[in-house]
Design an enzyme around this catalytic site. Structure first.
Site, mmCIF file in Angstrom:
data_model
loop_
_atom_site.group_PDB
_atom_site.id
_atom_site.type_symbol
_atom_site.label_atom_id
_atom_site.label_comp_id
_atom_site.label_asym_id
_atom_site.label_seq_id
_atom_site.Cartn_x
_atom_site.Cartn_y
_atom_site.Cartn_z
ATOM 1 N N HIS A 71 14.482 0.020 -8.116
ATOM 2 C CA HIS A 71 13.483 -0.914 -7.571
ATOM 3 C C HIS A 71 13.498 -2.154 -8.465
ATOM 4 C CE1 HIS A 71 11.645 2.204 -4.941
ATOM 5 N NE2 HIS A 71 12.045 3.017 -5.912
ATOM 6 N N HIS B 49 19.578 4.091 -6.655
ATOM 7 C CA HIS B 49 18.118 4.119 -6.470
ATOM 8 C C HIS B 49 17.405 3.284 -7.536
ATOM 9 C CE1 HIS B 49 14.657 6.797 -4.869
ATOM 10 N NE2 HIS B 49 14.185 5.639 -5.297
ATOM 11 N N HIS C 199 15.681 11.757 -4.877
ATOM 12 C CA HIS C 199 14.913 12.372 -5.967
ATOM 13 C C HIS C 199 14.325 13.750 -5.637
ATOM 14 C CE1 HIS C 199 11.803 10.358 -3.708
ATOM 15 N NE2 HIS C 199 11.907 9.202 -4.327
ATOM 16 N N ASP D 207 15.811 6.028 -9.919
ATOM 17 C CA ASP D 207 14.494 5.648 -9.398
ATOM 18 C C ASP D 207 13.780 4.746 -10.405
ATOM 19 O OD1 ASP D 207 12.412 5.295 -7.713
ATOM 20 O OD2 ASP D 207 11.654 7.340 -7.801
ATOM 21 N N HIS E 50 12.647 9.619 1.292
ATOM 22 C CA HIS E 50 11.648 10.094 0.315
ATOM 23 C C HIS E 50 10.849 11.128 1.094
ATOM 24 C CE1 HIS E 50 8.520 9.117 -2.964
ATOM 25 N NE2 HIS E 50 8.053 10.134 -2.266
ATOM 26 N N ASN F 269 11.008 -1.491 -0.901
ATOM 27 C CA ASN F 269 9.538 -1.541 -0.936
ATOM 28 C C ASN F 269 9.041 -2.627 -1.876
ATOM 29 O OD1 ASN F 269 10.613 0.078 -3.008
ATOM 30 N ND2 ASN F 269 8.664 1.086 -3.378
ATOM 31 N N ARG G 14 12.392 -5.177 -7.723
ATOM 32 C CA ARG G 14 11.173 -5.999 -7.502
ATOM 33 C C ARG G 14 11.535 -7.472 -7.279
ATOM 34 N NH1 ARG G 14 8.531 -1.210 -7.055
ATOM 35 N NH2 ARG G 14 8.091 -0.214 -9.031
HETATM 36 O O1 DOR Z 1 7.091 6.805 -8.435
HETATM 37 C C1 DOR Z 1 7.561 6.078 -7.559
HETATM 38 N N1 DOR Z 1 7.583 4.734 -7.702
HETATM 39 N N2 DOR Z 1 8.036 6.641 -6.448
HETATM 40 C C2 DOR Z 1 8.374 5.894 -5.377
HETATM 41 O O2 DOR Z 1 8.769 6.458 -4.390
HETATM 42 C C3 DOR Z 1 8.226 4.430 -5.409
HETATM 43 C C4 DOR Z 1 8.309 3.930 -6.784
HETATM 44 C C5 DOR Z 1 7.923 2.485 -6.910
HETATM 45 O O3 DOR Z 1 8.441 1.668 -6.135
HETATM 46 O O4 DOR Z 1 7.142 2.145 -7.797
HETATM 47 ZN ZN ZN Z 2 12.244 5.087 -5.537
#
Ligand code: DOR
Ligand code: ZN
Length: 419
Positions: free
Chosen positions: A55, A53, A229, A301, A176, A87, A57
């Site tokens: 991100h 998990h 999470h 996360d 989620h 995302n 970017r």
């Molecule tokens: O706190 C979070 N940030 N929860 C999420 O589900 C997405 C994540 C993000 O991509 O910043």
């Molecule tokens: Zn996440």
């Protein structure tokens, strides 16, 4: 090329590891010939951490994090494989955008896989990706609520359709579970919303209801469901009971295990995250869930944002914070204080992740497996200082925390990438 790691402590025993190319060739007490030798000095060797998990970017948000900074942060944290979440800008909703991400990810210094977005609008594009049988795609990711900028699914029919696809293509769906409508209902109850309301607005009930909903749908359809999470005691209880009845898996984060909402007084929006930090009781139930077999994995996360964004007011500051560099020290400290055993930790941090997401020959220290290895000094003291992070996001709700047990070397596919 042959690499020898001498004097490794593996499951309490002193062993030597011979790596041939990318793969573990021998584990035992002999000292085989090698081109390079490292003396591990009886430090503990664990399977490289697999973080499902993250991100990363990059793409249009490279200022938040890119594959180079994320790789350096992961390696510093003993993490050898990451699964990147969809995302992004642009979001990983179709083959074209997945291919853009694949190009960017070539810079990675660690192993990586992609979780692709499943929304109400991208079903046909999703199938187009899955038809290619991509071995770099680990799962579908489904949000039941907005969390910063992602698309989310509202209709039960759409969730079911996504579950059907996941069953057909034999990939888990990562959910989620916070429900958007529920969050909006709680949100309306408060006029001037501030950070102290975050846990009320994104109410525990919204997570619990979402978890109940997706479990009932997955039971009906029979797909593999991975709950991301998990933050509340109620959800741990539900998952514990339902585990025997269906194919469900449960992930927790280091922050939902170790922090509660009281930290927000000090951490401000650095501790704003979705789902929110809950209570001490939830922390305790999550720890129990780890030890009673309800929790299957740990995911960071890791959700980096720009410092100036996080310094905005509550309503404008994005949710999420970096986690790649704090995960392993925090958990090694938990092992040192006796809350979790090293064996349980390695199950959650690598073995189970490899099993759930079908990673071949990763997640264990065995001959024939890839030499993804993390060497830890269980006595090395640490203090979290976010200004030293390799991540571009140099802040943390764990700032100032101290503990014992840290990474000293990280090998990826037999190569020393961090020391
Ligand atoms: O706190 C979070 N940030 N929860 C999420 O589900 C997405 C994540 C993000 O991509 O910043
Ligand atoms: Zn996440």
């Amino acid at each position: 090329m042959k690499t020898l790691l001498k004097n490794c402590k593996i499951s309490g025993q002193n062993q030597n590891i011979l790596i041939s190319g990318q793969v573990i060739d021998y584990i035992g007490s002999n000292i085989p010939d090698a081109d390079i030798e490292y003396d591990i000095k009886n430090n503990v060797v664990i399977p490289g951490i697999i973080d499902p998990h993250v991100h990363v970017r990059d793409l249009k948000q490279a200022e938040k994090e890119d594959w180079t900074s994320a790789s350096d942060a992961a390696l510093t944290g003993g993490i050898t494989t990451i699964f990147d979440m969809p995302n992004n800008r642009p979001p990983t909703v179709n083959l074209q955008f997945l291919n853009l991400k694949r190009e960017k990810a070539k810079k990675a210094k660690i192993n990586y896989k992609f979780n692709i977005a499943a929304t109400s609008e991208n079903i046909s594009q999703l199938i187009e990706i899955l038809k290619t049988n991509p071995d770099d795609v680990t799962a579908l990711k489904l949000f039941l609520a907005g969390s910063n900028t992602n698309e989310f699914v509202k209709k039960e029919e759409d969730i079911k359709q996504i579950f059907e696809i996941s069953l057909k293509y034999n990939l888990p769906v990562i959910v989620h579970t916070e429900i958007q409508q529920c969050i909006e209902n709680f949100s309306e109850k408060i006029k001037d919303r501030t950070l102290k309301d975050h846990n009320f607005i994104r109410n525990r009930e919204c997570s619990v209801k979402g978890t109940e909903l997706v479990i009932s749908l997955a039971k009906e359809i029979g797909n593999k469901l991975y709950l991301a999470h998990i933050s509340t005691a109620e959800e741990i209880n539900i998952i514990k009971t339902e585990k025997n009845n269906c194919n469900i898996f449960c992930e927790v984060t280091p922050h939902h295990l170790l922090l509660d909402e009281n930290i927000l007084k000090e951490a401000g929006n650095f501790g704003k995250v979705n789902p929110p930090l809950r209570t001490k009781k939830d922390n305790e139930r999550i720890l129990q869930g780890i030890n009673d077999g309800t929790v299957d994995t740990i995911g960071t996360d890791h959700a980096p944002h720009i410092l100036s964004e996080k310094l905005q007011s509550y309503m404008h500051a994005p949710s999420g914070f970096p986690g790649l560099e704090t995960y392993l020290p925090l958990l090694l400290n938990e092992i040192n204080i006796g809350n979790i055993t090293l064996q349980k930790f390695t199950e959650l941090s690598s073995g189970n992740v490899a099993k759930i997401f079908n990673l071949k020959n990763r997640g264990k220290i065995e001959t024939g497996f890839f030499a993804d290895l993390t060497i830890v000094d269980m006595n090395k003291k640490w203090a979290i200082q976010a200004k030293n992070f390799k991540s571009k996001a140099k802040y943390s709700p764990f700032e100032g925390m101290t503990g014992k047990g840290n990474v000293i070397m990280t090998f990826v596919n037999g190569e020393l990438k961090y020391n």
